[in-house]
Design an enzyme around this catalytic site. Structure first.
Site, short mmCIF file in Angstrom:
data_model
loop_
_atom_site.label_atom_id
_atom_site.label_comp_id
_atom_site.label_asym_id
_atom_site.label_seq_id
_atom_site.Cartn_x
_atom_site.Cartn_y
_atom_site.Cartn_z
N LEU A 39 0.96 -1.16 -0.13
CA LEU A 39 0.00 0.22 0.21
C LEU A 39 0.90 1.30 0.15
O LEU A 39 2.17 1.16 0.36
CB LEU A 39 -0.84 -0.11 1.23
CG LEU A 39 -2.22 -1.27 1.37
CD1 LEU A 39 -2.75 -1.17 2.70
CD2 LEU A 39 -3.11 -1.14 0.34
N ILE A 186 12.19 16.75 -8.75
CA ILE A 186 12.61 15.43 -8.89
C ILE A 186 14.19 15.64 -9.37
O ILE A 186 15.09 15.04 -8.61
CB ILE A 186 11.91 14.44 -9.68
CG1 ILE A 186 10.47 14.40 -8.91
CG2 ILE A 186 12.68 13.35 -9.89
CD1 ILE A 186 9.61 13.48 -9.83
N HIS A 447 14.65 31.85 21.04
CA HIS A 447 15.82 32.07 20.66
C HIS A 447 16.89 31.03 21.32
O HIS A 447 16.65 30.60 22.57
CB HIS A 447 16.34 33.43 21.28
CG HIS A 447 17.55 33.74 21.02
ND1 HIS A 447 18.18 34.33 19.91
CD2 HIS A 447 18.86 33.87 22.04
CE1 HIS A 447 19.27 34.41 19.97
NE2 HIS A 447 19.84 34.32 21.25
P1 NAI Z 1 8.56 19.47 -12.53
O1 NAI Z 1 7.57 20.08 -13.14
O2 NAI Z 1 8.74 19.93 -11.17
O3 NAI Z 1 9.96 19.82 -13.49
C1 NAI Z 1 10.06 19.58 -14.62
C2 NAI Z 1 11.20 20.38 -15.22
O4 NAI Z 1 11.60 19.91 -16.64
C3 NAI Z 1 10.89 21.60 -15.35
O5 NAI Z 1 11.65 22.64 -14.80
C4 NAI Z 1 10.72 21.83 -17.03
O6 NAI Z 1 10.81 23.29 -17.50
C5 NAI Z 1 11.71 20.86 -17.36
N1 NAI Z 1 11.75 20.32 -18.69
C6 NAI Z 1 10.48 20.12 -19.50
N2 NAI Z 1 10.88 19.88 -20.77
C7 NAI Z 1 12.21 19.88 -20.74
C8 NAI Z 1 13.16 19.36 -21.96
N3 NAI Z 1 12.56 19.09 -23.37
N4 NAI Z 1 14.29 19.87 -21.64
C9 NAI Z 1 14.84 20.05 -20.49
N5 NAI Z 1 13.91 20.47 -19.65
C10 NAI Z 1 12.93 20.23 -19.63
O7 NAI Z 1 8.49 17.67 -12.42
P2 NAI Z 1 9.40 16.70 -11.93
O8 NAI Z 1 10.56 17.11 -11.45
O9 NAI Z 1 9.33 15.62 -12.65
O10 NAI Z 1 8.33 16.40 -10.72
C11 NAI Z 1 7.00 15.86 -10.89
C12 NAI Z 1 6.17 16.08 -9.90
O11 NAI Z 1 6.36 15.58 -8.69
C13 NAI Z 1 5.77 17.86 -9.90
O12 NAI Z 1 4.46 18.30 -9.79
C14 NAI Z 1 6.25 17.83 -8.15
O13 NAI Z 1 5.41 18.48 -7.56
C15 NAI Z 1 6.29 16.28 -7.68
N6 NAI Z 1 7.49 16.12 -6.55
C16 NAI Z 1 7.32 16.62 -5.37
C17 NAI Z 1 8.47 16.40 -4.84
C18 NAI Z 1 8.50 17.38 -3.38
O14 NAI Z 1 7.37 17.73 -2.82
N7 NAI Z 1 9.32 17.60 -2.72
C19 NAI Z 1 9.57 15.69 -4.87
C20 NAI Z 1 9.35 15.17 -6.29
C21 NAI Z 1 8.48 15.57 -7.23
#
Ligand code: NAI
Length: 463
Positions: A39, A186, A447
């Site tokens: 899960l 990511i 503090h």
């Molecule tokens: P993301 O949407 O955060 O980042 C993807 C990046 O790839 C963007 O900066 C975009 O401009 C770039 N990109 C797109 N096409 C491209 C290309 N052709 N060449 C080069 N760069 C390109 O997506 P990510 O990092 O895959 O994460 C996916 C989801 O998972 C997000 O919605 C995020 O909120 C969630 N996530 C959240 C985390 C957290 O809360 N700490 C940790 C991991 C994921």
């Protein structure tokens, strides 16, 4: 078993399992279908939890190597045991997924094992591993099937050399050269892990800045910090091809401005260019309406276009793809089904990047406010001037509070700090209560703590 339920939740991620528990607590006869063996969905099995385990272990390794000596903590030669680090990660995942199993039993939730599909508006059919199908009648269905990684045209993820986050949390050896496509959540978290463990990391990002959607001040400062840590960036760069030759990958990319082409060879490529809603053919066929990004359209009660079928989490057209947003929606929808008033405030959903230092935000950015023509004032405070941060050698970053120019109501907060992910909760709470910057400034903060920087930034809003 009686095959009639009040609620069947499809998917047991942070949205689905929380919804199932809350539904059962509210007296609804509840089942949850899950196709994975364990899960917890993406978050527990291949997302937040394993990545945070590796972020924590790799940070310890890095600190033991580079910082302990300065503190007078002398060790012998620090050695990496990657397989032990991975086992520890797997143990955390197992403990937490077992924890949900326990909660399901405790709350008398029926765990249906197999792939759930909506065969009629009041029927969920579960197909188990052997292909056997059983149908269950239910008054309500909640879809919480989450999201899956996307790739780029022509780039095939093999999870060996060209990997998604799933492959990148399970490398058996530290890659010598790692290319990360995408400077988002990511990409940057996993770049940090492998950089600390010894890889040469290059992030290729399409835009002219990292972390699209975050406050520009934050993304500029954050990139400087990551640069200093040795992570290389190729911004404004469009990846055109990735090919694998004899256990190596070759990445071709073109600069969006100069049209200059470049090629880098590496051992592994992580593709982290976003995620898409996990909509299978059954959902597509069921007649549930999707938006133009192929996400399920829901109204403010999380109802889809079909009565008594609800949807929550990454699969819907609302809010960011974040585990805690899905959890809140899971609780809200359970309460709505039980006849109560469930609600999620999309204006106050914190977001955290768990690097070192961490980045955390809540509410609006300066750029969003400018677009919306809202007048604001800003208070900023650097950790260089915070005593606890100084003691701990954690002086990178700052707190930035944005408040309404007239009313002083806090509209958004962004920060970079060693403990930003924990500190942002104070600001989310303040915003939920409609606090002004002055309310925060007049609240006594202990503090010496990093949180004093929040108070200082709030004071700086009014100079
Ligand atoms: P993301 O949407 O955060 O980042 C993807 C990046 O790839 C963007 O900066 C975009 O401009 C770039 N990109 C797109 N096409 C491209 C290309 N052709 N060449 C080069 N760069 C390109 O997506 P990510 O990092 O895959 O994460 C996916 C989801 O998972 C997000 O919605 C995020 O909120 C969630 N996530 C959240 C985390 C957290 O809360 N700490 C940790 C991991 C994921």
């Amino acid at each position: 078993m009686d095959n009639n339920f009040d609620v069947i939740v499809v998917g047991s991620g942070p949205g689905g399992y929380v919804c199932a528990i809350r539904s059962a607590q509210l007296g609804l006869k509840t089942a949850c279908v899950e196709t994975r063996k364990t899960l917890g969905g993406t978050c527990l099995n291949i997302g937040c939890i394993p990545s945070k385990s590796l972020l924590n272990s790799s940070e310890m390794y890095h600190k033991a190597q580079k910082e302990f000596n300065n503190l007078g903590v002398e060790t012998g030669k620090i050695k990496l045991n990657l397989s032990k680090m991975m086992s520890n990660k797997n143990k955390s995942v197992l403990t937490l997924t077992k924890g949900i199993e326990f909660l399901f039993k405790k709350n008398k939730i029926t765990h249906l094992k197999g792939k759930g599909s909506i065969s009629a508006k009041d029927t969920v059919t579960v197909t188990d591993n052997s292909g056997k199908k059983i149908s269950y009648k239910t008054k309500n269905i909640v879809i919480g099937t989450g999201s899956v990684s996307t790739s780029l045209p022509g780039i095939k993820i093999d999870e060996k050399i060209v990997v998604s986050s799933t492959g990148a949390i399970s490398f058996e050896k530290v890659p010598k050269d790692l290319i990360v496509i995408g400077g988002g959540y990511i990409g940057l978290e996993l770049s940090s892990v492998w950089k600390r463990l010894g890889s040469n990391v290059t992030v290729i990002e399409f835009l002219d800045h990292i972390i699209p959607g975050m406050d520009k001040d934050i993304s500029t400062e954050f990139q400087k910090i990551l640069n200093k840590q040795g992570i290389n960036f190729k911004l404004n760069s469009n990846v055109t091809a990735v090919s694998v030759v004899k256990n190596k990958a070759v990445v071709d990319f073109t600069n969006n401005k100069s049209a200059k082409r470049e090629r880098i060879e590496c051992d592994k490529v992580l593709v982290a260019v976003g995620r898409k809603a996990n909509i299978d053919e059954d959902i597509s066929r069921s007649g549930i309406k999707l938006d133009n990004q192929k996400k399920i359209q829901v109204n403010e009660k999380f109802e889809t276009s079909i009565k008594n079928i609800y949807a929550i989490g990454d699969v819907i057209n609302k809010g960011p793809m974040l585990a805690h947003k899905a959890e809140d929606e899971g609780i809200a929808v359970a309460e709505i089904i039980a006849g109560q008033a469930g609600h999620v405030n999309y204006d106050v959903i914190p977001a955290v990047i768990y690097t070192s230092p961490e980045v955390a935000t809540v509410g609006k950015t300066e750029e969003q406010l400018q677009k919306e023509n809202i007048k604001y004032k800003i208070g900023k405070f650097p950790f260089l001037a915070n005593s606890r941060a100084k003691i701990n050698s954690e002086t990178e970053g700052f707190v930035k509070i944005i408040a309404d120019e007239k009313t002083d109501k806090v509209l958004g907060v962004s920060m970079i700090s060693a403990v930003a992910g924990t500190m942002i909760a104070e600001l989310a709470l303040a915003m939920e209560f409609g606090a002004s910057a002055e309310d925060i400034a007049r609240t006594c903060h202990a503090h010496p703590t990093h949180s004093e920087a929040v108070k200082e930034a709030a004071m700086a809003v009014d100079k």
